[in-house]
Design a protein around this motif. Structure first.
Motif, PDB file in Angstrom:
ATOM      1  N   ARG A   5       0.853  -1.199   0.000  1.00  0.00           N
ATOM      2  CA  ARG A   5       0.000   0.000   0.000  1.00  0.00           C
ATOM      3  C   ARG A   5       0.880   1.238   0.000  1.00  0.00           C
ATOM      4  O   ARG A   5       1.927   1.266   0.647  1.00  0.00           O
ATOM      5  CB  ARG A   5      -0.891   0.003   1.243  1.00  0.00           C
ATOM      6  CG  ARG A   5      -1.929   1.125   1.288  1.00  0.00           C
ATOM      7  CD  ARG A   5      -2.779   0.986   2.535  1.00  0.00           C
ATOM      8  NE  ARG A   5      -1.944   1.067   3.731  1.00  0.00           N
ATOM      9  CZ  ARG A   5      -1.704   2.198   4.390  1.00  0.00           C
ATOM     10  NH1 ARG A   5      -2.238   3.332   3.996  1.00  0.00           N
ATOM     11  NH2 ARG A   5      -0.935   2.199   5.444  1.00  0.00           N
ATOM     12  N   ALA A  55      -2.827   2.996  -5.032  1.00  0.00           N
ATOM     13  CA  ALA A  55      -2.703   2.752  -3.591  1.00  0.00           C
ATOM     14  C   ALA A  55      -2.272   1.330  -3.279  1.00  0.00           C
ATOM     15  O   ALA A  55      -1.433   1.099  -2.417  1.00  0.00           O
ATOM     16  CB  ALA A  55      -4.014   3.066  -2.891  1.00  0.00           C
ATOM     17  N   LEU A  56      -2.851   0.375  -3.974  1.00  0.00           N
ATOM     18  CA  LEU A  56      -2.517  -1.016  -3.699  1.00  0.00           C
ATOM     19  C   LEU A  56      -2.013  -1.698  -4.952  1.00  0.00           C
ATOM     20  O   LEU A  56      -2.546  -1.485  -6.044  1.00  0.00           O
ATOM     21  CB  LEU A  56      -3.758  -1.779  -3.207  1.00  0.00           C
ATOM     22  CG  LEU A  56      -4.217  -1.562  -1.770  1.00  0.00           C
ATOM     23  CD1 LEU A  56      -5.464  -2.392  -1.499  1.00  0.00           C
ATOM     24  CD2 LEU A  56      -3.133  -1.916  -0.773  1.00  0.00           C
ATOM     25  N   ASN A  96      -5.587  -1.538   5.130  1.00  0.00           N
ATOM     26  CA  ASN A  96      -5.238  -0.113   5.101  1.00  0.00           C
ATOM     27  C   ASN A  96      -4.417   0.331   6.317  1.00  0.00           C
ATOM     28  O   ASN A  96      -4.160   1.501   6.507  1.00  0.00           O
ATOM     29  CB  ASN A  96      -6.468   0.774   4.893  1.00  0.00           C
ATOM     30  CG  ASN A  96      -7.377   0.812   6.100  1.00  0.00           C
ATOM     31  OD1 ASN A  96      -7.111   0.135   7.093  1.00  0.00           O
ATOM     32  ND2 ASN A  96      -8.438   1.590   6.006  1.00  0.00           N
ATOM     33  N   CYS A 142      -9.989  -1.603  -4.301  1.00  0.00           N
ATOM     34  CA  CYS A 142      -9.426  -0.278  -4.032  1.00  0.00           C
ATOM     35  C   CYS A 142      -9.755   0.696  -5.162  1.00  0.00           C
ATOM     36  O   CYS A 142      -9.460   0.435  -6.327  1.00  0.00           O
ATOM     37  CB  CYS A 142      -7.906  -0.399  -3.879  1.00  0.00           C
ATOM     38  SG  CYS A 142      -7.130   1.188  -3.589  1.00  0.00           S
ATOM     39  N   PRO A 143     -10.373   1.815  -4.833  1.00  0.00           N
ATOM     40  CA  PRO A 143     -10.751   2.763  -5.892  1.00  0.00           C
ATOM     41  C   PRO A 143      -9.563   3.569  -6.425  1.00  0.00           C
ATOM     42  O   PRO A 143      -9.641   4.133  -7.516  1.00  0.00           O
ATOM     43  CB  PRO A 143     -11.745   3.682  -5.193  1.00  0.00           C
ATOM     44  CG  PRO A 143     -11.431   3.581  -3.746  1.00  0.00           C
ATOM     45  CD  PRO A 143     -10.854   2.228  -3.509  1.00  0.00           C
ATOM     46  N   SER A 144      -8.484   3.604  -5.654  1.00  0.00           N
ATOM     47  CA  SER A 144      -7.330   4.400  -6.074  1.00  0.00           C
ATOM     48  C   SER A 144      -6.355   3.536  -6.870  1.00  0.00           C
ATOM     49  O   SER A 144      -5.931   2.471  -6.409  1.00  0.00           O
ATOM     50  CB  SER A 144      -6.628   4.964  -4.833  1.00  0.00           C
ATOM     51  OG  SER A 144      -5.360   5.450  -5.175  1.00  0.00           O
ATOM     52  N   CYS A 203      -3.373   6.470  -0.947  1.00  0.00           N
ATOM     53  CA  CYS A 203      -4.467   5.808  -0.215  1.00  0.00           C
ATOM     54  C   CYS A 203      -5.481   6.846   0.255  1.00  0.00           C
ATOM     55  O   CYS A 203      -5.118   7.921   0.726  1.00  0.00           O
ATOM     56  CB  CYS A 203      -3.892   5.048   0.977  1.00  0.00           C
ATOM     57  SG  CYS A 203      -5.136   4.269   2.012  1.00  0.00           S
ATOM     58  N   LEU A 204      -6.757   6.519   0.122  1.00  0.00           N
ATOM     59  CA  LEU A 204      -7.824   7.429   0.528  1.00  0.00           C
ATOM     60  C   LEU A 204      -8.312   7.143   1.947  1.00  0.00           C
ATOM     61  O   LEU A 204      -9.156   7.866   2.467  1.00  0.00           O
ATOM     62  CB  LEU A 204      -8.999   7.296  -0.443  1.00  0.00           C
ATOM     63  CG  LEU A 204      -8.677   7.588  -1.901  1.00  0.00           C
ATOM     64  CD1 LEU A 204      -9.755   7.041  -2.811  1.00  0.00           C
ATOM     65  CD2 LEU A 204      -8.515   9.079  -2.109  1.00  0.00           C
ATOM     66  N   GLY A 205      -7.811   6.075   2.523  1.00  0.00           N
ATOM     67  CA  GLY A 205      -8.249   5.699   3.869  1.00  0.00           C
ATOM     68  C   GLY A 205      -9.711   5.307   3.910  1.00  0.00           C
ATOM     69  O   GLY A 205     -10.390   5.487   4.919  1.00  0.00           O
ATOM     70  N   CYS A 206     -10.204   4.737   2.811  1.00  0.00           N
ATOM     71  CA  CYS A 206     -11.646   4.505   2.691  1.00  0.00           C
ATOM     72  C   CYS A 206     -12.120   3.209   3.321  1.00  0.00           C
ATOM     73  O   CYS A 206     -13.312   3.022   3.523  1.00  0.00           O
ATOM     74  CB  CYS A 206     -12.038   4.506   1.220  1.00  0.00           C
ATOM     75  SG  CYS A 206     -11.278   3.153   0.313  1.00  0.00           S
ATOM     76  N   ASP A 207     -11.224   2.272   3.553  1.00  0.00           N
ATOM     77  CA  ASP A 207     -11.604   1.031   4.238  1.00  0.00           C
ATOM     78  C   ASP A 207     -12.142  -0.051   3.311  1.00  0.00           C
ATOM     79  O   ASP A 207     -12.487  -1.133   3.765  1.00  0.00           O
ATOM     80  CB  ASP A 207     -12.700   1.343   5.284  1.00  0.00           C
ATOM     81  CG  ASP A 207     -12.444   0.579   6.575  1.00  0.00           C
ATOM     82  OD1 ASP A 207     -11.282   0.266   6.834  1.00  0.00           O
ATOM     83  OD2 ASP A 207     -13.407   0.284   7.295  1.00  0.00           O
ATOM     84  N   LEU A 208     -12.266   0.245   2.013  1.00  0.00           N
ATOM     85  CA  LEU A 208     -12.875  -0.747   1.122  1.00  0.00           C
ATOM     86  C   LEU A 208     -12.029  -2.011   1.018  1.00  0.00           C
ATOM     87  O   LEU A 208     -12.550  -3.111   0.844  1.00  0.00           O
ATOM     88  CB  LEU A 208     -13.085  -0.145  -0.277  1.00  0.00           C
ATOM     89  CG  LEU A 208     -14.161   0.928  -0.355  1.00  0.00           C
ATOM     90  CD1 LEU A 208     -14.241   1.497  -1.758  1.00  0.00           C
ATOM     91  CD2 LEU A 208     -15.506   0.360   0.058  1.00  0.00           C
ATOM     92  N   CYS A 209     -10.704  -1.835   1.115  1.00  0.00           N
ATOM     93  CA  CYS A 209      -9.821  -3.004   1.037  1.00  0.00           C
ATOM     94  C   CYS A 209     -10.069  -3.937   2.214  1.00  0.00           C
ATOM     95  O   CYS A 209     -10.132  -5.160   2.054  1.00  0.00           O
ATOM     96  CB  CYS A 209      -8.365  -2.579   0.976  1.00  0.00           C
ATOM     97  SG  CYS A 209      -7.924  -1.349   2.217  1.00  0.00           S
TER      98      CYS A 209
END
Ligand code: SF4
Lengths: 173, 306
Positions: free
Chosen positions: B239, B286-287, B261, B281-283, B244-250
């Protein structure tokens, strides 16, 4: 958090119709920092997947070429491996591929008997046992060919199982 | 010494293509379906009395016989050379891709995943069930809660099963694990018997309705072997905090509940290598999967790209 917290960066991209090409960080969110002391390099995802799928195939093809691909469901005989007269203890030539009826499997003890073995294999391994005995135990016709698999006898017979045969042979030897 | 990536998080990040994610997911399901098809064919052949059965297609048999084979040149009962070849393939995959075998190939994992996914899809469509699931999730996901603590304790089960299965096979020359192995029960459906293994299989299948991959989480010795071997793997999901957006989706996508995350590199022994976190992951940056070598002086940013 839901993905809806990401707002489109480009105002000319109507939200909900075409996904935005850029995502805005949700206000107040600060991701956990990344820490590493490794030198890292990204691998393209598709290449990674392709390599990982090809790798086991390569190992198995090599194993097959070396004569190790034996799935014959017949005992890789505990007593035969390493024994000089085992006939392919390392797997070479012993039932290459599957569905060969276990012709090359070796039976070391009654425990090695499997449903996929033929009556003849059992007779060869235990001279004290006769075909008539085996047929009688399973309750099948006396003229059943000796090339019949034991599991077939179990299916055709009177409910007698291969495990029962193992126990019975143990008492005979 | 640990180095922190000091780059400030970007205000905006490029979005990951959902088409690629869909295709990769489809590829994974296709591989799993193909493996289940091969095993199913073997079971069918065994049933029709012509074939050998799928027993020779289980890599864990290779590990169970490893000690006996190395020390005596013999193998334990029910093991064929193919099991050893498969064990070698799994070892190679664990070094190159950690739990990739579990996430992409293992048919038993795929069956558990499919059951859970189907249940989720049904629950999604029935509002009262959806509400019930939300309530249950609030309880089970509470950090430090009883559910989390029990989950953490039960995860040690894999190591216990591994020690028992390998130790038992080494000492007795018999596959002791086979008597409770749900996979052995599943591939023996042709010779159906209401055994202890079959009971375990039923329990696992029922648990799969509520828990993602229960057998993989709590009891799979093959997963434990891979977790051990993966300790030497230089490859991991990585990561990059700057993207990273810190969104938690992962975290939500991970079938093993790994807090992705909060990791820099996902080196957890339970990682299945399914790549679901990456795909969720939407970004875009990030991953990703990366190779990491212990060369501190030559450290390059985590999101280094070709
Ligand atoms: S899915 Fe995970 S890694 Fe990707 S942006 Fe969200 S928190 Fe960061």
């Amino acid at each position: 958090m839901s993905p809806t917290t990401h707002t489109p960066d480009t105002p000319d991209t109507p939200s909900g119709r075409r996904p935005p090409s850029m995502l805005r960080r949700p206000a107040g969110r600060r991701p956990v920092p990344t820490r590493t002391r490794l030198r890292t390099r990204r691998i393209p995802l598709l290449a990674y997947i392709a390599i990982l799928l090809v790798l086991p195939v390569a190992v198995l093809v090599t194993a097959r070429a070396a004569g190790w691909w034996v799935t014959s469901g017949h005992v890789l005989p505990a007593t035969a491996l390493g024994a000089p007269d085992a006939g392919g203890g390392s797997g070479e030539g012993s039932g290459e591929g599957s569905g060969d009826g276990g012709a090359n499997a070796t039976i070391g003890s009654p425990h090695d008997i499997k449903g996929s073995m033929t009556v003849q294999q059992v007779l060869d391994a235990f001279p004290a046992v006769t075909a008539a005995d085996v047929y009688q135990q399973f309750g099948v016709a006396a003229d059943t060919p000796a090339s019949t698999q034991l599991k077939q006898l179990a299916r055709d017979g009177n409910g007698y199982e291969v495990s029962d045969l193992r126990e019975w042979i143990e008492t005979q030897t | 010494m640990t180095t922190t990536d000091e780059r400030p998080p970007a205000a905006t990040v490029p979005r990951r293509s959902s088409t690629t994610a869909r295709r990769i997911r489809l590829a994974r399901y296709s591989v799993q379906a193909a493996v289940i098809g091969i095993i199913g064919w073997q079971i069918f052949q065994a049933f029709t009395a012509d074939g050998s059965g799928p027993e020779g297609l289980c890599p864990f048999g290779g590990f169970e016989t490893m000690w006996t084979w190395i020390t005596t040149g013999r193998t334990v009962r029910h093991v064929h050379p193919a099991n050893l070849a498969l064990a070698a393939a799994v070892l190679a995959m664990a070094v190159a891709g950690r739990g990739f075998f579990c996430g992409w190939i293992c048919p038993f994992g795929a069956i558990q995943g499919a059951i859970h996914k189907t249940t989720s899809m049904v629950v999604d469509r029935i509002p009262p069930l959806r509400r019930w699931r939300r309530r249950a999730h609030r309880v089970t996901a509470r950090p430090g809660g009883l559910a989390r603590r029990l989950d953490g304790i039960f995860r040690y089960g894999r190591w216990l099963v591994l020690v028992w299965a390998l130790g038992g096979a080494a000492m007795t020359g018999v596959m002791v694990f086979r008597d409770v192995d749900p996979w052995a029960a599943l591939i023996s459906v042709a010779e159906f018997e209401f055994s202890l293994a079959f009971t375990v299989l039923l329990v696992v299948l029922v648990l799969s309705l509520f828990v993602r991959r229960p057998f993989c989480r709590y009891a799979c010795p093959l997963g434990a072997v891979q977790g051990l071997v993966a300790k030497i793997s230089p490859v991991a999901i990585q990561r990059d905090a700057a993207s990273c957006l810190g969104c938690d989706l992962c975290n939500q996508a991970c079938p093993m509940n790994i807090p992705v995350n909060q990791r820099t590199r996902v080196t957890d022994s339970t990682c299945l290598g399914c790549l679901e976190c990456v795909l969720a992951c939407p970004s875009d940056q990030a991953l990703g999967v990366s190779v990491g070598l212990p060369l501190p002086a030559l450290r390059v940013p985590a999101n280094d790209r070709d």
